[in-house]
Design a protein around this motif. Structure first.
Motif, PDB file in Angstrom:
ATOM      1  N   GLY A 186      13.795  -1.391  -5.874  1.00  0.00           N
ATOM      2  CA  GLY A 186      12.455  -1.671  -5.345  1.00  0.00           C
ATOM      3  C   GLY A 186      11.922  -3.003  -5.834  1.00  0.00           C
ATOM      4  N   ASP A 187      12.116  -3.281  -7.128  1.00  0.00           N
ATOM      5  CA  ASP A 187      11.655  -4.557  -7.678  1.00  0.00           C
ATOM      6  C   ASP A 187      12.417  -5.722  -7.060  1.00  0.00           C
ATOM      7  OD1 ASP A 187       9.904  -3.153  -9.252  1.00  0.00           O
ATOM      8  OD2 ASP A 187      11.012  -3.445 -11.130  1.00  0.00           O
TER       9      ASP A 187
ATOM     10  N   GLN B 203      13.763  -5.847  -4.085  1.00  0.00           N
ATOM     11  CA  GLN B 203      13.283  -6.036  -2.717  1.00  0.00           C
ATOM     12  C   GLN B 203      11.942  -6.763  -2.707  1.00  0.00           C
ATOM     13  OE1 GLN B 203      13.318  -2.012  -1.266  1.00  0.00           O
ATOM     14  NE2 GLN B 203      15.452  -2.143  -0.556  1.00  0.00           N
ATOM     15  N   GLN B 204      11.070  -6.358  -3.614  1.00  0.00           N
ATOM     16  CA  GLN B 204       9.757  -6.981  -3.673  1.00  0.00           C
ATOM     17  C   GLN B 204       9.878  -8.439  -4.115  1.00  0.00           C
ATOM     18  OE1 GLN B 204       6.923  -4.725  -5.952  1.00  0.00           O
ATOM     19  NE2 GLN B 204       5.196  -5.809  -5.071  1.00  0.00           N
TER      20      GLN B 204
ATOM     21  N   ARG C  29      11.071 -10.506  -1.227  1.00  0.00           N
ATOM     22  CA  ARG C  29       9.968 -10.683  -0.286  1.00  0.00           C
ATOM     23  C   ARG C  29       8.995 -11.752  -0.779  1.00  0.00           C
ATOM     24  NH1 ARG C  29       5.956  -5.948   1.437  1.00  0.00           N
ATOM     25  NH2 ARG C  29       4.938  -7.033   3.115  1.00  0.00           N
ATOM     26  N   LEU C  30       8.706 -11.701  -2.078  1.00  0.00           N
ATOM     27  CA  LEU C  30       7.797 -12.688  -2.665  1.00  0.00           C
ATOM     28  C   LEU C  30       8.396 -14.093  -2.590  1.00  0.00           C
ATOM     29  CD1 LEU C  30       5.171 -13.300  -4.135  1.00  0.00           C
ATOM     30  CD2 LEU C  30       6.318 -12.764  -6.281  1.00  0.00           C
TER      31      LEU C  30
ATOM     32  N   MET D   7       1.898  -9.961   1.282  1.00  0.00           N
ATOM     33  CA  MET D   7       2.534  -8.847   0.569  1.00  0.00           C
ATOM     34  C   MET D   7       1.882  -7.505   0.909  1.00  0.00           C
ATOM     35  SD  MET D   7       5.111  -9.724  -1.376  1.00  0.00           S
ATOM     36  CE  MET D   7       5.283  -8.471  -2.605  1.00  0.00           C
TER      37      MET D   7
ATOM     38  N   TRP E  71      -0.690  -6.049  -0.508  1.00  0.00           N
ATOM     39  CA  TRP E  71      -0.789  -5.368  -1.813  1.00  0.00           C
ATOM     40  C   TRP E  71      -1.370  -3.984  -1.640  1.00  0.00           C
ATOM     41  CZ3 TRP E  71       1.964  -7.532  -5.340  1.00  0.00           C
ATOM     42  CH2 TRP E  71       2.090  -8.907  -5.394  1.00  0.00           C
TER      43      TRP E  71
END
Length: 167
Positions: free
Chosen positions: A101-102, A104-105, A108-109, A163, A165
């Motif tokens: 998950g991290d 992927q994030q 994306r960032l 994002m 959030w």
């Protein structure tokens, strides 16, 4: 009308003291669920024994209940104290799901940062990663301190918007 069976008679005799026994057991073991279980066991032992040979029924029921409490306490003392296994196995390292998950994030960032104009991206990275002040960023970019602050703010707003959030 049918004649009462022995179990009906036992049940009636037991029910007269059932509430009182439950309160007694709850005070002894400090757990209402365990107390209810012990009361049920008291009933089962009372049924097996019968009441024909019992002089004082209430005292007899309390004796059974007290013996069950003592047995329970002995079992607790005999059992080795076990630490919570989940606490022993807990690790500060992230699990596989967290890592994926991290990752992927983070990917994306990175793509969102690449969408920023170079001066906004650089101002944000210097501020957040290198800890530079707005004044220092302004000097490096050749702009005023307030303009450097606007660059950082614009970059943050862009990232937050992209994002999506979650709270």
């Amino acid at each position: 009308m049918r004649p009462p069976r022995d179990s009906d008679a036992h049940d009636g005799q037991f029910q007269r003291h059932a509430g009182e026994l439950l309160r007694f057991l709850t005070r002894q073991v400090k757990c209402s669920e365990l107390a209810a279980d012990l009361r049920q066991e008291t009933w089962l032992r009372f049924q097996r024994r019968g009441s024909d040979e019992v002089g004082n029924l209430r005292a007899f029921l309390y004796r059974i209940a007290r013996n069950l409490v003592i047995d329970h306490q002995r079992q607790l003392q005999a059992r080795p104290v076990q630490e919570d296994v989940s606490v022993e196995l807990a690790s500060e390292q992230p699990g596989p799901e967290q890592i994926v998950g991290d990752g992927q994030q983070l990917g994306r960032l990175q793509s969102i940062l690449e969408d920023l104009p170079p001066h906004l991206r650089q101002a944000l990275l210097w501020n957040r990663l290198d800890g530079l002040t707005q004044k220092e960023i302004g000097q490096r970019l050749g702009v005023s301190e307030s303009m450097a602050g606007r660059y950082i703010l614009k970059a943050l707003e862009h990232c937050q918007q992209k994002m999506d959030w979650m709270p």
